[in-house]
Design an enzyme around this catalytic site. Structure first.
Site, PDB file in Angstrom:
ATOM      1  N   GLY A  20       0.825  -1.194   0.000  1.00 27.06           N
ATOM      2  CA  GLY A  20       0.000   0.000   0.000  1.00 27.06           C
ATOM      3  C   GLY A  20       0.862   1.247   0.000  1.00 27.06           C
ATOM      4  O   GLY A  20       1.844   1.338   0.731  1.00 27.06           O
ATOM      5  N   ASN A 118       7.061  -4.452   6.104  1.00 27.34           N
ATOM      6  CA  ASN A 118       7.646  -5.667   6.680  1.00 27.34           C
ATOM      7  C   ASN A 118       7.915  -6.760   5.648  1.00 27.34           C
ATOM      8  O   ASN A 118       9.013  -7.313   5.573  1.00 27.34           O
ATOM      9  CB  ASN A 118       6.708  -6.214   7.770  1.00 27.34           C
ATOM     10  CG  ASN A 118       6.804  -5.407   9.048  1.00 27.34           C
ATOM     11  OD1 ASN A 118       7.898  -5.098   9.505  1.00 27.34           O
ATOM     12  ND2 ASN A 118       5.674  -5.061   9.624  1.00 27.34           N
ATOM     13  N   THR A 146       5.598   2.609   5.425  1.00 25.91           N
ATOM     14  CA  THR A 146       4.345   1.985   5.834  1.00 25.91           C
ATOM     15  C   THR A 146       3.552   2.962   6.678  1.00 25.91           C
ATOM     16  O   THR A 146       4.111   3.651   7.517  1.00 25.91           O
ATOM     17  CB  THR A 146       4.552   0.677   6.648  1.00 25.91           C
ATOM     18  OG1 THR A 146       3.291   0.199   7.105  1.00 25.91           O
ATOM     19  CG2 THR A 146       5.468   0.885   7.833  1.00 25.91           C
ATOM     20  N   VAL A 147       2.249   3.010   6.444  1.00 28.11           N
ATOM     21  CA  VAL A 147       1.403   3.889   7.249  1.00 28.11           C
ATOM     22  C   VAL A 147       1.211   3.326   8.654  1.00 28.11           C
ATOM     23  O   VAL A 147       0.887   4.055   9.587  1.00 28.11           O
ATOM     24  CB  VAL A 147       0.021   4.104   6.595  1.00 28.11           C
ATOM     25  CG1 VAL A 147       0.169   4.800   5.251  1.00 28.11           C
ATOM     26  CG2 VAL A 147      -0.749   2.798   6.447  1.00 28.11           C
ATOM     27  N   ASP A 148       1.418   2.027   8.814  1.00 23.53           N
ATOM     28  CA  ASP A 148       1.146   1.367  10.090  1.00 23.53           C
ATOM     29  C   ASP A 148       2.218   1.611  11.153  1.00 23.53           C
ATOM     30  O   ASP A 148       2.010   1.294  12.321  1.00 23.53           O
ATOM     31  CB  ASP A 148       0.991  -0.149   9.885  1.00 23.53           C
ATOM     32  CG  ASP A 148      -0.230  -0.495   9.061  1.00 23.53           C
ATOM     33  OD1 ASP A 148      -1.279   0.129   9.292  1.00 23.53           O
ATOM     34  OD2 ASP A 148      -0.135  -1.370   8.185  1.00 23.53           O
ATOM     35  N   MET A 194      -6.917   2.271   9.924  1.00 21.06           N
ATOM     36  CA  MET A 194      -6.101   1.114   9.575  1.00 21.06           C
ATOM     37  C   MET A 194      -5.250   0.678  10.757  1.00 21.06           C
ATOM     38  O   MET A 194      -4.966   1.458  11.664  1.00 21.06           O
ATOM     39  CB  MET A 194      -5.205   1.444   8.387  1.00 21.06           C
ATOM     40  CG  MET A 194      -5.952   1.702   7.089  1.00 21.06           C
ATOM     41  SD  MET A 194      -4.815   2.192   5.763  1.00 21.06           S
ATOM     42  CE  MET A 194      -5.950   2.311   4.371  1.00 21.06           C
ATOM     43  N   ARG A 196      -3.809  -3.518  11.442  1.00 20.56           N
ATOM     44  CA  ARG A 196      -4.241  -4.912  11.624  1.00 20.56           C
ATOM     45  C   ARG A 196      -3.775  -5.489  12.952  1.00 20.56           C
ATOM     46  O   ARG A 196      -4.533  -6.092  13.686  1.00 20.56           O
ATOM     47  CB  ARG A 196      -3.707  -5.766  10.467  1.00 20.56           C
ATOM     48  CG  ARG A 196      -4.159  -7.220  10.504  1.00 20.56           C
ATOM     49  CD  ARG A 196      -3.557  -8.000   9.349  1.00 20.56           C
ATOM     50  NE  ARG A 196      -4.040  -7.555   8.057  1.00 20.56           N
ATOM     51  CZ  ARG A 196      -3.330  -6.841   7.194  1.00 20.56           C
ATOM     52  NH1 ARG A 196      -2.097  -6.459   7.494  1.00 20.56           N
ATOM     53  NH2 ARG A 196      -3.829  -6.496   6.035  1.00 20.56           N
ATOM     54  N   LEU A 302      -8.366   7.245   1.962  1.00 25.32           N
ATOM     55  CA  LEU A 302      -8.199   8.672   2.213  1.00 25.32           C
ATOM     56  C   LEU A 302      -7.087   8.925   3.226  1.00 25.32           C
ATOM     57  O   LEU A 302      -6.397   9.943   3.158  1.00 25.32           O
ATOM     58  CB  LEU A 302      -9.511   9.276   2.724  1.00 25.32           C
ATOM     59  CG  LEU A 302     -10.720   9.171   1.799  1.00 25.32           C
ATOM     60  CD1 LEU A 302     -11.939   9.816   2.448  1.00 25.32           C
ATOM     61  CD2 LEU A 302     -10.429   9.826   0.452  1.00 25.32           C
ATOM     62  N   ARG A 304      -4.234   7.399   3.580  1.00 28.70           N
ATOM     63  CA  ARG A 304      -2.877   7.282   3.056  1.00 28.70           C
ATOM     64  C   ARG A 304      -2.650   8.077   1.771  1.00 28.70           C
ATOM     65  O   ARG A 304      -1.535   8.087   1.240  1.00 28.70           O
ATOM     66  CB  ARG A 304      -2.543   5.812   2.826  1.00 28.70           C
ATOM     67  CG  ARG A 304      -3.280   5.163   1.676  1.00 28.70           C
ATOM     68  CD  ARG A 304      -3.026   3.665   1.664  1.00 28.70           C
ATOM     69  NE  ARG A 304      -3.305   3.086   0.363  1.00 28.70           N
ATOM     70  CZ  ARG A 304      -3.502   1.793   0.154  1.00 28.70           C
ATOM     71  NH1 ARG A 304      -3.454   0.954   1.186  1.00 28.70           N
ATOM     72  NH2 ARG A 304      -3.720   1.324  -1.047  1.00 28.70           N
TER      73      ARG A 304
END
Length: 424
Positions: A20, A118, A146-148, A194, A196, A302, A304
């Protein structure tokens, strides 16, 4: 030796985007291309990530103007396309690795930069080992994205700061709306974000306000088991005290049985559960049990892609890791990633250093316990100290006469194929 005096390295550099995208991933691409051009190195980009490399679908970035590459710094999306595709081990799928080496050899590619999270770090590590295993001199650098914010080793990850800023702003603005209508309309607003397995984005919502009566009143983290009774009691008490309630929920929250509340029953190419829909599940619960009117929102992409609201800090870090990745590659480093090292909180200071991919690949950084409030529904002062600097500053894109951002669309001129077609 000065940069001007350095000899021009032999070979080409290949850059690919993975997974992503983020609002600032193209800033990293700009950092890569501009740094390579300064050293006289030609950069190819793989169309749609690692699949482009396997399919020999390569883009010649030298066909783009200096202005177009510079404009990537304020353009969202993935300029060259991305994909979710994870290479298996060399033993499990030698054909793909053999094909990759064929493509690299055919185009004299000596450096490969893989920009992702990752799973991409794992792929980069595998590719870095190809030289010894298959007799080809290739240096591979993983580039963080990564946005996470769940990459190990690095203090933060390019892409996260902007999502954090977007989330905090959205919560503050939406909450003002809810507060103004609560007397006769919506009492509870639920925002799904978001995340997980790691609740970094959910935690960033806590920057929207401070104090028991300030939104968000509840944050639901994947690091904490969802307790229905405690959740409903907290919502009920907040509405009775404040008059309304804002809830931020991570998509990855689980029940006591370990099941995702929003399990959709499908998986992506990396084998991860495709989640989405925890907000309506929670909304239905509040309506049924508490009889309150609820609105919910799912920002999804939206979060990201909101380049208009990026963090200046994040944009600068995204560019810096791209530039550093090229420097590491041309210096002969292999199997490393440029990571962000925090040197001070106030004022915020940071630098870039290399870290071994072996310490990053397949490791996931979740929220420390010290960042979670005792009741499990908020963040601590320690979390604020960590998060607050990452959303600092604005870096708006240029706007046109039509009132819309002026983003660049690259020509993406294809490189002539040298090999037979290949289907991964």
């Amino acid at each position: 030796m000065s940069t001007a005096a350095r000899p021009r390295p032999s070979g080409r550099l290949l850059y690919a985007q993975s997974g992503g995208v983020t609002a600032v991933i193209n800033a990293t691409a700009a950092g890569v291309i501009e740094a390579a051009r300064a050293r006289g190195v030609q950069v190819y980009a793989a169309r749609n990530g690692i699949l482009g490399a396997l399919r020999e679908e390569l883009i010649d970035t030298s066909k783009e103007s200096k202005a177009a590459i510079a404009a990537l710094r304020h353009t969202p999306g993935g300029a060259f396309g991305s994909c979710r595709y994870k290479l298996k081990s060399l033993e499990a799928n030698r054909a793909e690795y053999a094909r990759l080496i064929e493509v690299l050899r055919a185009h004299d590619i000596r450096w490969f930069l893989y920009n992702g999270g990752n799973d991409s770090a794992d792929t980069a590590l595998k590719i870095s080992q190809l030289g010894k295993a298959m007799g080809y001199d290739i240096r591979c650098i993983g580039v963080p994205k990564t946005v996470d914010n769940d990459l190990a080793v690095t203090d933060c990850c390019p892409g996260f700061g902007s999502v954090a800023k977007y989330t905090a702003v959205a919560v503050r603005e939406a909450s003002l709306d809810v507060a103004s209508m609560a007397d006769t309309s919506t009492k509870v607003f639920i925002l799904e974000v978001m995340g997980r397995h790691a609740g970094w984005i959910a935690a960033s919502a806590g920057l929207a306000g401070e104090g028991a009566d300030a939104p968000p009143h509840l944050i639901l983290f994947p690091e904490r088991t969802f307790d229905e009774d405690a959740f409903l009691a907290k919502v009920k008490a907040t509405v009775e005290r404040v008059g309304w309630c804002t809830v931020v929920a991570s998509e990855g929250i689980r029940n006591a049985a370990g099941q995702f509340l929003a399990e959709a029953g499908t998986r992506d190419a990396f084998g991860h559960s495709q989640l989405g829909g925890v907000a309506p599940v929670l909304a239905a619960l509040v309506k049924e049990k508490l009889k309150l009117k609820v609105h919910w929102a799912l920002p999804d992409y939206l979060q990201r892609s909101a380049r208009h609201l990026v963090s200046k800090t994040d944009a600068e870090q995204a560019y810096a890791v791209g530039k550093a990745a090229v420097e590491y590659a041309l210096a002969g480093r292999n199997a490393v990633m440029p990571v962000i090292v925090r040197t001070a909180d106030a004022p915020y200071r940071w630098k870039i250093e290399p870290a071994p991919l072996a310490r990053i690949a397949n490791h996931e950084k979740t929220l420390p316990k010290s960042f979670l409030a005792r009741d499990g529904f908020g963040i601590t002062a320690a979390a604020r100290r960590y998060l607050a600097p990452l959303i600092q500053g604005e870096a708006p894109p240029p706007y046109g006469r039509d009132g819309l951002p002026r983003y660049v669309q690259l020509k993406n001129v294809a490189v002539a194929r040298q090999l037979p077609a290949f289907t991964p």
